[in-house]
Write a protein that holds these residues in place. Structure first.
Motif, PDB file in Angstrom:
ATOM      1  N   ASP A  99       0.748  -1.251  -0.072  1.00  0.00           N
ATOM      2  CA  ASP A  99       0.065  -0.105   0.028  1.00  0.00           C
ATOM      3  C   ASP A  99       0.910   1.312  -0.095  1.00  0.00           C
ATOM      4  N   MET A 100       2.162   1.192  -0.135  1.00  0.00           N
ATOM      5  CA  MET A 100       2.883   2.412  -0.241  1.00  0.00           C
ATOM      6  C   MET A 100       2.634   3.099  -1.363  1.00  0.00           C
ATOM      7  N   ILE A 101       2.587   4.578  -1.489  1.00  0.00           N
ATOM      8  CA  ILE A 101       2.191   5.501  -2.227  1.00  0.00           C
ATOM      9  C   ILE A 101       3.509   5.365  -3.327  1.00  0.00           C
ATOM     10  N   PHE A 102       4.450   5.535  -2.702  1.00  0.00           N
ATOM     11  CA  PHE A 102       5.904   5.578  -3.603  1.00  0.00           C
ATOM     12  C   PHE A 102       6.538   4.552  -3.166  1.00  0.00           C
ATOM     13  N   ASP A 103       6.707   3.209  -3.994  1.00  0.00           N
ATOM     14  CA  ASP A 103       7.377   2.172  -3.773  1.00  0.00           C
ATOM     15  C   ASP A 103       9.004   2.089  -3.889  1.00  0.00           C
ATOM     16  N   ALA A 104       9.481   1.045  -3.388  1.00  0.00           N
ATOM     17  CA  ALA A 104      10.876   1.040  -3.485  1.00  0.00           C
ATOM     18  C   ALA A 104      11.693   1.465  -4.715  1.00  0.00           C
ATOM     19  N   PRO A 105      11.260   0.962  -5.800  1.00  0.00           N
ATOM     20  CA  PRO A 105      12.026   1.187  -6.848  1.00  0.00           C
ATOM     21  C   PRO A 105      11.938   2.665  -7.458  1.00  0.00           C
ATOM     22  N   PHE A 106      10.637   3.143  -7.226  1.00  0.00           N
ATOM     23  CA  PHE A 106      10.449   4.817  -7.556  1.00  0.00           C
ATOM     24  C   PHE A 106      11.195   5.656  -6.383  1.00  0.00           C
ATOM     25  N   LEU A 107      11.388   5.095  -5.465  1.00  0.00           N
ATOM     26  CA  LEU A 107      12.475   6.047  -4.276  1.00  0.00           C
ATOM     27  C   LEU A 107      13.603   6.045  -4.722  1.00  0.00           C
ATOM     28  N   ILE A 108      14.375   4.952  -5.198  1.00  0.00           N
ATOM     29  CA  ILE A 108      15.589   4.738  -5.581  1.00  0.00           C
ATOM     30  C   ILE A 108      15.741   5.697  -6.936  1.00  0.00           C
ATOM     31  N   GLU A 109      14.844   5.516  -7.634  1.00  0.00           N
ATOM     32  CA  GLU A 109      14.968   6.430  -9.025  1.00  0.00           C
ATOM     33  C   GLU A 109      14.858   7.780  -8.650  1.00  0.00           C
ATOM     34  N   TYR A 110      14.026   8.218  -7.787  1.00  0.00           N
ATOM     35  CA  TYR A 110      13.690   9.759  -7.136  1.00  0.00           C
ATOM     36  C   TYR A 110      14.897  10.243  -6.521  1.00  0.00           C
ATOM     37  N   PHE A 111      15.256   9.471  -5.772  1.00  0.00           N
ATOM     38  CA  PHE A 111      16.545  10.081  -4.885  1.00  0.00           C
ATOM     39  C   PHE A 111      17.639  10.337  -5.885  1.00  0.00           C
ATOM     40  N   SER A 112      18.083   9.174  -6.383  1.00  0.00           N
ATOM     41  CA  SER A 112      19.312   9.071  -7.242  1.00  0.00           C
ATOM     42  C   SER A 112      19.210  10.087  -8.431  1.00  0.00           C
ATOM     43  N   ARG A 113      18.009  10.810  -8.605  1.00  0.00           N
ATOM     44  CA  ARG A 113      18.006  11.562  -9.733  1.00  0.00           C
ATOM     45  C   ARG A 113      18.736  12.976  -9.355  1.00  0.00           C
ATOM     46  N   PHE A 114      18.951  13.533  -8.066  1.00  0.00           N
ATOM     47  CA  PHE A 114      19.585  14.393  -7.656  1.00  0.00           C
ATOM     48  C   PHE A 114      20.687  14.347  -6.499  1.00  0.00           C
ATOM     49  N   MET A 115      20.653  13.143  -5.998  1.00  0.00           N
ATOM     50  CA  MET A 115      21.975  12.832  -4.901  1.00  0.00           C
ATOM     51  C   MET A 115      22.314  11.520  -5.387  1.00  0.00           C
ATOM     52  N   THR A 116      23.805  11.379  -4.931  1.00  0.00           N
ATOM     53  CA  THR A 116      24.292   9.980  -4.851  1.00  0.00           C
ATOM     54  C   THR A 116      24.127   9.250  -3.859  1.00  0.00           C
ATOM     55  N   LEU A 117      23.491   8.021  -4.113  1.00  0.00           N
ATOM     56  CA  LEU A 117      23.215   7.167  -2.795  1.00  0.00           C
ATOM     57  C   LEU A 117      24.380   6.298  -2.669  1.00  0.00           C
ATOM     58  N   SER A 118      24.861   5.940  -1.379  1.00  0.00           N
ATOM     59  CA  SER A 118      26.117   5.320  -1.279  1.00  0.00           C
ATOM     60  C   SER A 118      25.765   4.017  -0.379  1.00  0.00           C
ATOM     61  N   PRO A 119      26.687   3.054  -0.483  1.00  0.00           N
ATOM     62  CA  PRO A 119      26.438   1.956   0.142  1.00  0.00           C
ATOM     63  C   PRO A 119      25.943   2.125   1.752  1.00  0.00           C
TER      64      PRO A 119
END
Lengths: 257, 211
Positions: free
Chosen positions: A198-218
């Motif tokens: 029931d998430m509005i923004f699911d895990a793949p969406f969030l990875i795409e969304y954040f990584s568009r403006f910030m580098t995510l690190s391990p």
């Protein structure tokens, strides 16, 4: 595999989940081979030590039913805030409720742990960048909710107010992270139930969304929000936030002594 | 041998609305929705580790925006006892945005968006942070002068008020805030943030290349 980070007999260890007395996850097999029951360990957030702070991103109102409960329209874009590391504690620890507070509630959340450096990741590739999952209990102290940078750090970034764990579960061991049952009990009574479906923004969406403006690190964390059913917690309450396949995170509320 | 530039070891917290002129500029909106009332506690945000740009480095301006806002500030670096270990110049960049109602993470946590001064100034050397004056030069021209006697919460009070609700750890940084009238800059510009007693922080802005 379910990984833990714990202190036993004064030393920090890594370990993995172990069955005890026919009960899954009841013990940890430490890196030195010893098998120790859960309750004999001091639990740390299941993150590898790092010299640099991990980025802890958290979602507000990411379940339609919770958004409704809080009298908001479902957001059109993720409502994101960032937490500092000092708010994190491990499994079986105490979370402090300040005196005079009227409303403090848990939030059972699936936490995504980034597995490799992610920048401009497309939705279809997003799962390749997830290393694993853990459970977060993202407490909020609603008394302090002012309309600035909402939810603000006084509500959301207090010491001990983000228990995390018990386990870091490898992504490969979670068949469908977007179909996991969530449940919270307070002193054994079920108060919150939902599904990550029931998430509005699911895990793949969030990875795409954040990584568009910030580098995510391990090791970076994304706390994905909580469903309906939050209730006030008082000193002495034992709060268990549990997510199917990920684990049951136990936390006790403490007050001023 | 030149020592390697200073980089924080903890979390960097920014402070909003800590200059009087900045509060006055927003005052008409403070009593209106969505804010409804002036803030009581310090309003903080986090500059995530992906934003940290050492002195001298190039900072990428996203292709989607023509200009970025330059936020000249001074960071208090927290010592082992929760005291102030030292001060460092910082360039807290943002993509310009009008509302602070929801945390504008995508405007503030863009890769590279925090220039970090080359060296700490030891807190022992500083009589009173209220004496700090910081200048922002873009391509050699003076664009802003920031006077830290104009803080709503002076350094020690800000530290105490934040300490009321969270613990700052050794190596964390608490920014004193950015004044109103923040200059805008674009790709190609050279930004210098300087202050007496501090080594100047220099960053250049570069255009994002196609992904």
């Amino acid at each position: 595999m379910k990984h833990a980070r714990v202190i036993h007999e004064g030393r920090e260890h890594t370990g993995v989940s172990h069955e005890l007395g026919g009960q899954a996850d009841a013990a940890v097999r430490l890196d030195d081979g010893r098998i120790v029951p859960q309750e004999q360990l001091t639990w740390l957030p299941p993150l590898a030590p790092t010299a640099r702070p991990r980025t802890i991103l958290a979602l507000g109102l990411n379940y339609a039913d919770h958004a409704k409960e809080l009298e908001f329209k479902a957001p059109e874009e993720p409502l994101v805030f960032v937490k500092g590391q000092s708010t994190l504690i491990g499994h079986r620890q105490h979370t402090h409720r300040p005196s005079g507070v009227q409303f403090m509630h848990y939030e059972c959340e699936l936490a995504i742990v980034v597995g490799k450096t992610a920048r401009n990741v497309k939705r279809d590739d997003a799962y390749d960048f997830i290393g694993g999952y853990t459970v977060a209990n993202d407490y909020a102290i609603r008394d302090y909710l002012e309309n600035w940078y909402r939810p603000n750090l006084r509500v959301k970034n207090r010491d001990t107010c983000t228990p995390l764990g018990p386990w870091f579960v490898d992504a490969a061991d979670v068949p469908d992270p977007m179909a996991l049952a969530l449940k919270t009990t307070v002193n054994g009574t079920v108060t919150q139930q939902g599904s990550t479906r029931d998430m509005i923004f699911d895990a793949p969406f969030l990875i795409e969304y954040f990584s568009r403006f910030m580098t995510l690190s391990p090791g970076d964390l994304i706390l994905t929000g909580t469903p309906d059913g939050v209730v006030d917690c008082k000193p002495g309450d034992v709060v268990v936030t549990e997510i199917e396949h990920i684990g049951a995170l136990v936390n006790t509320i403490s007050g001023n002594t | 041998m030149t020592p390697s530039p200073f980089l924080p070891t903890g979390t960097v917290y920014g402070t909003l609305l800590n200059f009087r002129a900045e509060v006055e500029a927003l005052a008409p909106q403070m009593t209106q929705p969505p804010y409804k009332a002036p803030p009581k506690a310090p309003v903080l945000y986090v500059k995530t580790a992906n934003t940290w740009s050492p002195h001298g480095s190039a900072i990428t301006v996203p292709a989607s925006v023509p200009e970025v806002e330059i936020g000249a500030s001074i960071g208090m670096v927290i010592g082992a006892e929760g005291d102030i270990e030292g001060f460092v110049l910082m360039n807290d960049l943002s993509i310009p945005h009008g509302s602070f109602f929801r945390p504008p993470v995508k405007f503030k946590c863009v890769d590279g968006f925090l220039g970090i001064g080359p060296a700490l100034r030891d807190a022992q050397e500083v009589a009173d942070p209220a004496n700090f004056r910081v200048e922002v030069c873009i391509n050699g021209a003076l664009k802003q002068s920031v006077d830290f006697s104009q803080l709503v919460r002076p350094a020690q009070q800000l530290l105490a008020d934040v300490g009321e609700f969270m613990t700052l750890a050794h190596g964390d940084v608490l920014l004193l805030g950015c004044d109103a009238g923040r200059p805008l800059a674009r790709a190609g510009d050279r930004i210098e943030i300087s202050s007496p007693g501090f080594e100047t922080l220099t960053n250049t802005l570069v255009q994002e290349t196609a992904a």
